[in-house]
Write an enzyme that holds these catalytic residues in place. Structure first.
Site, PDB file in Angstrom:
ATOM      1  N   VAL A 141      -4.189  47.887   4.172  1.00 28.89           N
ATOM      2  CA  VAL A 141      -5.234  46.880   4.663  1.00 28.89           C
ATOM      3  C   VAL A 141      -4.709  45.804   5.165  1.00 28.89           C
ATOM      4  O   VAL A 141      -4.056  44.884   4.336  1.00 28.89           O
ATOM      5  CB  VAL A 141      -6.138  46.741   3.460  1.00 28.89           C
ATOM      6  N   PRO A 142      -4.494  45.460   6.413  1.00 27.67           N
ATOM      7  CA  PRO A 142      -3.608  44.596   7.116  1.00 27.67           C
ATOM      8  C   PRO A 142      -4.191  43.086   7.044  1.00 27.67           C
ATOM      9  O   PRO A 142      -4.692  42.572   8.235  1.00 27.67           O
ATOM     10  CB  PRO A 142      -3.439  45.117   8.327  1.00 27.67           C
ATOM     11  N   CYS A 143      -4.231  42.658   5.861  1.00 28.65           N
ATOM     12  CA  CYS A 143      -4.537  41.180   5.554  1.00 28.65           C
ATOM     13  C   CYS A 143      -3.877  40.350   6.428  1.00 28.65           C
ATOM     14  O   CYS A 143      -4.349  39.138   6.720  1.00 28.65           O
ATOM     15  CB  CYS A 143      -4.716  41.005   3.988  1.00 28.65           C
ATOM     16  N   HIS A 144      -2.540  40.691   6.717  1.00 30.46           N
ATOM     17  CA  HIS A 144      -1.653  39.785   7.535  1.00 30.46           C
ATOM     18  C   HIS A 144      -2.253  39.444   8.915  1.00 30.46           C
ATOM     19  O   HIS A 144      -1.875  38.548   9.534  1.00 30.46           O
ATOM     20  CB  HIS A 144      -0.297  40.445   7.642  1.00 30.46           C
ATOM     21  N   ARG A 145      -3.053  40.193   9.403  1.00 32.14           N
ATOM     22  CA  ARG A 145      -3.762  40.162  10.631  1.00 32.14           C
ATOM     23  C   ARG A 145      -4.942  39.346  10.615  1.00 32.14           C
ATOM     24  O   ARG A 145      -5.764  39.072  11.785  1.00 32.14           O
ATOM     25  CB  ARG A 145      -4.165  41.595  11.277  1.00 32.14           C
TER      26      ARG A 145
END
Length: 183
Positions: A141-145
């Site tokens: 779940v790419p929270c870094h994006r």
């Protein structure tokens, strides 16, 4: 995944950015862990997050997820959209936030406000940030994006903080043209 039990399992695996970990159980992937400062610290973090978890060799489907994370952290796009995440215990709002984040393509970003708008809750940017700060599935779940207003990095709760977030964005080529963002 594992046989239908409430037992959870975890395994460590090496990536281009360090030793990550993954936990799984009867209802899917229970969590993914970005690297801590060392492999023993990553293991300790998994034991704290999943006190009922047992370190074990991963089954083939979990190995495939691990291979996807390894590829992703080498800069190769990987599609995690079919991945079953065990969302038991995750409140409804964060689940909605994670669903939006899962649809952000590698190399792309949104702001907390843009995620809130996609949820039809335009005033919820801070709540979006808080939900992402508790994301148990990073980086799948790419929270870094997800960035702060003005394409500023915002926070990042993984070990290394914002430096780790920026490193992940650089690996994916997610430069939105904001001067100084990756300095």
């Amino acid at each position: 995944m594992s046989p239908a039990t409430d037992t959870s399992f975890f395994a460590l695996f090496d990536t281009a950015i360090g030793c990550c970990a993954i936990a799984w159980g009867d209802a899917g992937i229970r969590g993914v862990q970005l690297p801590e400062a060392s492999a023993p610290q990553t293991r300790d973090r998994m034991r704290a997050r999943f006190p009922d978890g047992q370190e074990a060799p991963p089954p083939a489907d979990v190995q495939a997820v691990m291979a996807g994370v390894v590829a992703m952290l080498r800069g190769q796009a990987h599609d995690f959209s079919a991945l079953v995440l065990d969302m038991r215990g995750v409140p409804e709002f964060p689940q909605r936030v994670y669903a939006v984040a899962r649809n952000i393509a590698p190399g792309q970003t949104l702001t907390y406000g843009e995620v809130a708008a996609r949820l039809s809750e335009p005033g919820a940017a801070r709540a979006v940030g808080q939900a992402l700060g508790r994301n148990p599935f990073a980086p799948v779940v790419p929270c870094h994006r997800v960035l702060a207003a003005g394409d500023q990095p915002g926070g990042f709760s993984a070990s290394g903080g914002v430096r780790t977030k920026l490193r992940l964005l650089l690996i994916e080529g997610a430069m939105r043209g904001t001067p100084g963002l990756f300095d």
